[in-house]
Motif scaffolding. Structure first.
Motif, PDB file in Angstrom:
ATOM      1  N   TRP A  71      -7.847  -2.844   1.217  1.00  0.00           N
ATOM      2  CA  TRP A  71      -7.466  -2.845   2.642  1.00  0.00           C
ATOM      3  C   TRP A  71      -8.664  -2.538   3.544  1.00  0.00           C
ATOM      4  O   TRP A  71      -8.700  -2.974   4.693  1.00  0.00           O
ATOM      5  CB  TRP A  71      -6.325  -1.855   2.867  1.00  0.00           C
ATOM      6  CG  TRP A  71      -5.024  -2.544   3.162  1.00  0.00           C
ATOM      7  CD1 TRP A  71      -4.293  -2.437   4.307  1.00  0.00           C
ATOM      8  CD2 TRP A  71      -4.288  -3.460   2.318  1.00  0.00           C
ATOM      9  NE1 TRP A  71      -3.162  -3.220   4.226  1.00  0.00           N
ATOM     10  CE2 TRP A  71      -3.143  -3.856   3.019  1.00  0.00           C
ATOM     11  CE3 TRP A  71      -4.508  -3.977   1.047  1.00  0.00           C
ATOM     12  CZ2 TRP A  71      -2.200  -4.754   2.495  1.00  0.00           C
ATOM     13  CZ3 TRP A  71      -3.583  -4.862   0.513  1.00  0.00           C
ATOM     14  CH2 TRP A  71      -2.457  -5.236   1.227  1.00  0.00           C
ATOM     15  N   GLU A  75      -0.367  -1.930   7.813  1.00  0.00           N
ATOM     16  CA  GLU A  75      -1.278  -0.856   7.428  1.00  0.00           C
ATOM     17  C   GLU A  75      -2.758  -1.136   7.748  1.00  0.00           C
ATOM     18  O   GLU A  75      -3.623  -1.070   6.869  1.00  0.00           O
ATOM     19  CB  GLU A  75      -1.124  -0.532   5.940  1.00  0.00           C
ATOM     20  CG  GLU A  75       0.260  -0.045   5.556  1.00  0.00           C
ATOM     21  CD  GLU A  75       0.664   1.237   6.269  1.00  0.00           C
ATOM     22  OE1 GLU A  75      -0.229   1.996   6.708  1.00  0.00           O
ATOM     23  OE2 GLU A  75       1.873   1.475   6.404  1.00  0.00           O
ATOM     24  N   PHE A  88      -0.906  -9.683   6.626  1.00  0.00           N
ATOM     25  CA  PHE A  88      -2.169  -8.963   6.764  1.00  0.00           C
ATOM     26  C   PHE A  88      -3.301  -9.945   6.475  1.00  0.00           C
ATOM     27  O   PHE A  88      -3.067 -11.025   5.906  1.00  0.00           O
ATOM     28  CB  PHE A  88      -2.244  -7.740   5.841  1.00  0.00           C
ATOM     29  CG  PHE A  88      -1.536  -7.882   4.530  1.00  0.00           C
ATOM     30  CD1 PHE A  88      -2.108  -8.580   3.471  1.00  0.00           C
ATOM     31  CD2 PHE A  88      -0.285  -7.328   4.341  1.00  0.00           C
ATOM     32  CE1 PHE A  88      -1.458  -8.712   2.265  1.00  0.00           C
ATOM     33  CE2 PHE A  88       0.392  -7.459   3.124  1.00  0.00           C
ATOM     34  CZ  PHE A  88      -0.208  -8.158   2.084  1.00  0.00           C
ATOM     35  N   PHE A 134      -5.760  -0.284  -3.626  1.00  0.00           N
ATOM     36  CA  PHE A 134      -5.236  -0.685  -2.318  1.00  0.00           C
ATOM     37  C   PHE A 134      -6.124  -0.163  -1.188  1.00  0.00           C
ATOM     38  O   PHE A 134      -6.347  -0.866  -0.190  1.00  0.00           O
ATOM     39  CB  PHE A 134      -3.802  -0.196  -2.138  1.00  0.00           C
ATOM     40  CG  PHE A 134      -2.773  -1.185  -2.610  1.00  0.00           C
ATOM     41  CD1 PHE A 134      -2.598  -2.393  -1.950  1.00  0.00           C
ATOM     42  CD2 PHE A 134      -1.994  -0.919  -3.719  1.00  0.00           C
ATOM     43  CE1 PHE A 134      -1.659  -3.324  -2.393  1.00  0.00           C
ATOM     44  CE2 PHE A 134      -1.055  -1.835  -4.170  1.00  0.00           C
ATOM     45  CZ  PHE A 134      -0.889  -3.044  -3.503  1.00  0.00           C
ATOM     46  N   LYS A 143     -10.095  -5.954   3.977  1.00  0.00           N
ATOM     47  CA  LYS A 143      -9.189  -6.842   4.712  1.00  0.00           C
ATOM     48  C   LYS A 143      -9.353  -6.680   6.226  1.00  0.00           C
ATOM     49  O   LYS A 143      -9.424  -7.661   6.969  1.00  0.00           O
ATOM     50  CB  LYS A 143      -7.732  -6.558   4.320  1.00  0.00           C
ATOM     51  CG  LYS A 143      -7.279  -7.268   3.056  1.00  0.00           C
ATOM     52  CD  LYS A 143      -5.795  -7.130   2.858  1.00  0.00           C
ATOM     53  CE  LYS A 143      -5.312  -7.864   1.618  1.00  0.00           C
ATOM     54  NZ  LYS A 143      -5.444  -9.331   1.722  1.00  0.00           N
ATOM     55  N   TYR A 144      -9.409  -5.442   6.674  1.00  0.00           N
ATOM     56  CA  TYR A 144      -9.508  -5.213   8.119  1.00  0.00           C
ATOM     57  C   TYR A 144     -10.949  -5.081   8.585  1.00  0.00           C
ATOM     58  O   TYR A 144     -11.203  -4.876   9.765  1.00  0.00           O
ATOM     59  CB  TYR A 144      -8.666  -3.999   8.506  1.00  0.00           C
ATOM     60  CG  TYR A 144      -7.186  -4.334   8.431  1.00  0.00           C
ATOM     61  CD1 TYR A 144      -6.563  -5.014   9.468  1.00  0.00           C
ATOM     62  CD2 TYR A 144      -6.446  -4.030   7.293  1.00  0.00           C
ATOM     63  CE1 TYR A 144      -5.218  -5.346   9.394  1.00  0.00           C
ATOM     64  CE2 TYR A 144      -5.101  -4.366   7.202  1.00  0.00           C
ATOM     65  CZ  TYR A 144      -4.500  -5.028   8.256  1.00  0.00           C
ATOM     66  OH  TYR A 144      -3.157  -5.380   8.176  1.00  0.00           O
ATOM     67  N   GLY A 183      -5.143  -9.015  -2.338  1.00  0.00           N
ATOM     68  CA  GLY A 183      -4.662  -7.707  -2.768  1.00  0.00           C
ATOM     69  C   GLY A 183      -4.182  -7.699  -4.205  1.00  0.00           C
ATOM     70  O   GLY A 183      -4.459  -6.758  -4.959  1.00  0.00           O
ATOM     71  N   TRP A 190      -5.217   1.776   6.588  1.00  0.00           N
ATOM     72  CA  TRP A 190      -5.048   2.323   5.244  1.00  0.00           C
ATOM     73  C   TRP A 190      -6.368   2.806   4.637  1.00  0.00           C
ATOM     74  O   TRP A 190      -6.375   3.667   3.757  1.00  0.00           O
ATOM     75  CB  TRP A 190      -4.393   1.292   4.332  1.00  0.00           C
ATOM     76  CG  TRP A 190      -3.783   1.906   3.104  1.00  0.00           C
ATOM     77  CD1 TRP A 190      -4.264   1.848   1.831  1.00  0.00           C
ATOM     78  CD2 TRP A 190      -2.577   2.688   3.035  1.00  0.00           C
ATOM     79  NE1 TRP A 190      -3.436   2.541   0.966  1.00  0.00           N
ATOM     80  CE2 TRP A 190      -2.393   3.067   1.685  1.00  0.00           C
ATOM     81  CE3 TRP A 190      -1.646   3.107   3.983  1.00  0.00           C
ATOM     82  CZ2 TRP A 190      -1.312   3.837   1.262  1.00  0.00           C
ATOM     83  CZ3 TRP A 190      -0.564   3.879   3.565  1.00  0.00           C
ATOM     84  CH2 TRP A 190      -0.417   4.237   2.224  1.00  0.00           C
ATOM     85  N   LYS A 191      -7.484   2.282   5.100  1.00  0.00           N
ATOM     86  CA  LYS A 191      -8.780   2.716   4.562  1.00  0.00           C
ATOM     87  C   LYS A 191      -9.042   4.192   4.829  1.00  0.00           C
ATOM     88  O   LYS A 191      -9.919   4.793   4.193  1.00  0.00           O
ATOM     89  CB  LYS A 191      -9.907   1.885   5.160  1.00  0.00           C
ATOM     90  CG  LYS A 191     -10.158   2.127   6.643  1.00  0.00           C
ATOM     91  CD  LYS A 191     -11.321   1.305   7.154  1.00  0.00           C
ATOM     92  CE  LYS A 191     -11.599   1.584   8.638  1.00  0.00           C
ATOM     93  NZ  LYS A 191     -12.731   0.778   9.144  1.00  0.00           N
ATOM     94  N   PRO A 239       0.820  -1.229   0.000  1.00  0.00           N
ATOM     95  CA  PRO A 239       0.000   0.000   0.000  1.00  0.00           C
ATOM     96  C   PRO A 239       0.845   1.266   0.000  1.00  0.00           C
ATOM     97  O   PRO A 239       0.543   2.215  -0.731  1.00  0.00           O
ATOM     98  CB  PRO A 239      -0.826  -0.121   1.288  1.00  0.00           C
ATOM     99  CG  PRO A 239      -0.826  -1.571   1.614  1.00  0.00           C
ATOM    100  CD  PRO A 239       0.506  -2.071   1.175  1.00  0.00           C
TER     101      PRO A 239
END
Length: 437
Positions: A314, A193, A346, A310, A317-318, A352, A196-197, A50
């Motif tokens: 992300w 990260e 991650f 990204f 992802k989280y 990704g 990152w969002k 990212p």
């Protein structure tokens, strides 16, 4: 006699056109070299995927805007098309636009790198070589100043993308619910990260606008859908063909690969997924012998797609924080199993590389066409052979499925990730299409 004059005129005109094209190619070659320097330092400094996308973005926007301000690039500025993007004044002084754009690239790029002096020195050598080749010594000071002014505007804009704010947020706390992501061997590196969002999107209305459908519900009982998905990873990876292994290795793109030799651990440095697609944009531009303005546009639009991809990826992802195949298989199928590729640090869902590849391929397809065949030599510096593709989408599909062969993703993360990436790419085309494509 008249026919001879016509033929002579034709030869003179075509000769001049050829000279102009060669000069144009030389100009673009300088930007391609700058891109190579940037990738070299990103790999050397080991930035996360990212963060690498952010480092690619701003120097290429600076180079692009310099060419627009100088009147060389006839495409529109990104002012009014990207959030809070600065209005770059037209350059009225006599300058060399190539030197100015390289200087903007240099000043902007060095601000995001650890090895900033190494990058800056390489760029200054490149600028001096261009200066001599273009016989532009009299325009040097004005050109450097013009590049600096654009770079300063881009850096000011970049400083408000919330990157610094995400550095100050407290560290990621592991969830303790079943099916949640856990750090994986050999490094057991902390989550990369997790915030990152919160980075400013460029063409997306929000980080979650293209959130994929929910990941498969976690379960450990044999016969459940999640167990079947994990079993597929295990089964595929225990009977890989040489071609599947080659595909996995080619698209590995893991800057965090840790090599262990006894008590010694060290990183094997590789290009990031976004970096791989930026190199593809460059090699295609070279294939087409594009001018510097065309090459700059391709780099800038590809970088925008990768950057937003990204953020979009992300965010999910989280949100899902899903366990990786390695952790699940070791706990519920085979405790001694290891994936072909090293599991990145991650959460699993979505993939990704699938999201980024889908986005980049969509933008490049819009720029160069649906059936643009090319030979990808991006991994040659890392000892891997070239691979040939009949289209950008075919390349993105191979990049996506490589994650199954590598043993680091379940199939839904690949399929849904690729779809998510294409939606991001479509949004870039929709938002910037009337001006940039």
């Amino acid at each position: 006699m008249r026919i001879s004059i016509i033929i002579l005129s034709f030869l003179i005109c075509t000769g001049l056109a050829g000279h102009a094209q060669n000069k144009s190619n030389t100009d673009a070659a300088a930007l391609h070299k700058a891109q190579d320097y940037l990738t070299e330092i990103i790999v050397h400094d080991i930035f996360s995927p990212p963060v690498a996308s952010r480092i690619y973005l701003y120097p290429h926007l600076a180079a692009y805007e310099t060419l627009v301000a100088a009147g060389v690039n006839k495409s529109a500025s990104f002012y009014g098309r990207l959030p809070a993007f600065p209005a770059i004044p037209k350059i009225k002084e006599s300058i060399d636009p190539v030197i100015a754009s390289l200087e903007a690239f240099r000043i902007t790029g060095r601000q995001f790198l650890f090895s900033e002096e190494r990058f800056s020195d390489s760029m200054q050598v490149l600028i001096q070589a261009q200066l001599k080749a273009r016989k532009a010594e009299k325009l040097l000071n004005a050109s450097l100043q013009a590049g600096k002014q654009v770079a300063d505007s881009i850096l000011q804009w970049a400083s408000k993308d919330r990157y610094k704010e995400t550095r100050a947020i407290r560290r990621y706390q592991l969830k303790k619910t079943p099916g949640s992501w856990l750090p994986t061997p050999p490094g057991y590196i902390a989550a990369i990260e997790p915030h990152w969002k919160q980075i400013r999107c460029l063409t997306l209305d929000s980080a979650a606008v293209f959130r994929p459908k929910a990941a498969t519900e976690f379960a450990v009982e044999p016969g459940t859908l999640f167990h079947k998905e994990a079993l597929e990873v295990y089964t595929v990876c225990t009977s890989l063909t040489d071609e599947q292994k080659a595909i996995a290795a080619f698209w590995d793109c893991n800057p965090f690969h840790i090599t262990m030799q006894g008590h010694l651990n060290f990183a094997t440095k590789k290009i990031s997924p976004g970096g791989h697609w930026m190199q593809i944009a460059g090699l295609v531009s070279r294939m087409k012998s594009e001018s510097i303005s065309q090459a700059s546009k391709a780099y800038a639009l590809t970088a925008i797609a990768i950057f937003d991809a990204f953020i979009s990826c992300w965010e999910e992802k989280y949100n899902s924080q899903l366990i990786r195949p390695e952790s699940y298989i070791n706990s519920h199928i085979d405790e001694s199993w290891r994936p072909l590729l090293q599991t990145p640090p991650f959460p699993e869902y979505p993939s990704g590389h699938s999201v980024v590849s889908g986005a980049a391929a969509t933008v490049l397809t819009k720029l160069y066409g649906d059936n643009f065949a090319f030979v990808d030599d991006t991994e040659r510096p890392y000892g891997l052979p070239d691979r040939s593709f009949s289209s950008f989408h075919k390349a993105s599909e191979e990049a996506a499925i490589s994650r199954l062969y590598g043993g680091i993703h379940y199939r839904p993360a690949i399929v849904n990730g690729l779809e998510q990436g294409r939606k991001v790419g479509d949004q870039v085309v929709k938002k910037l299409g009337p001006f940039g494509f």
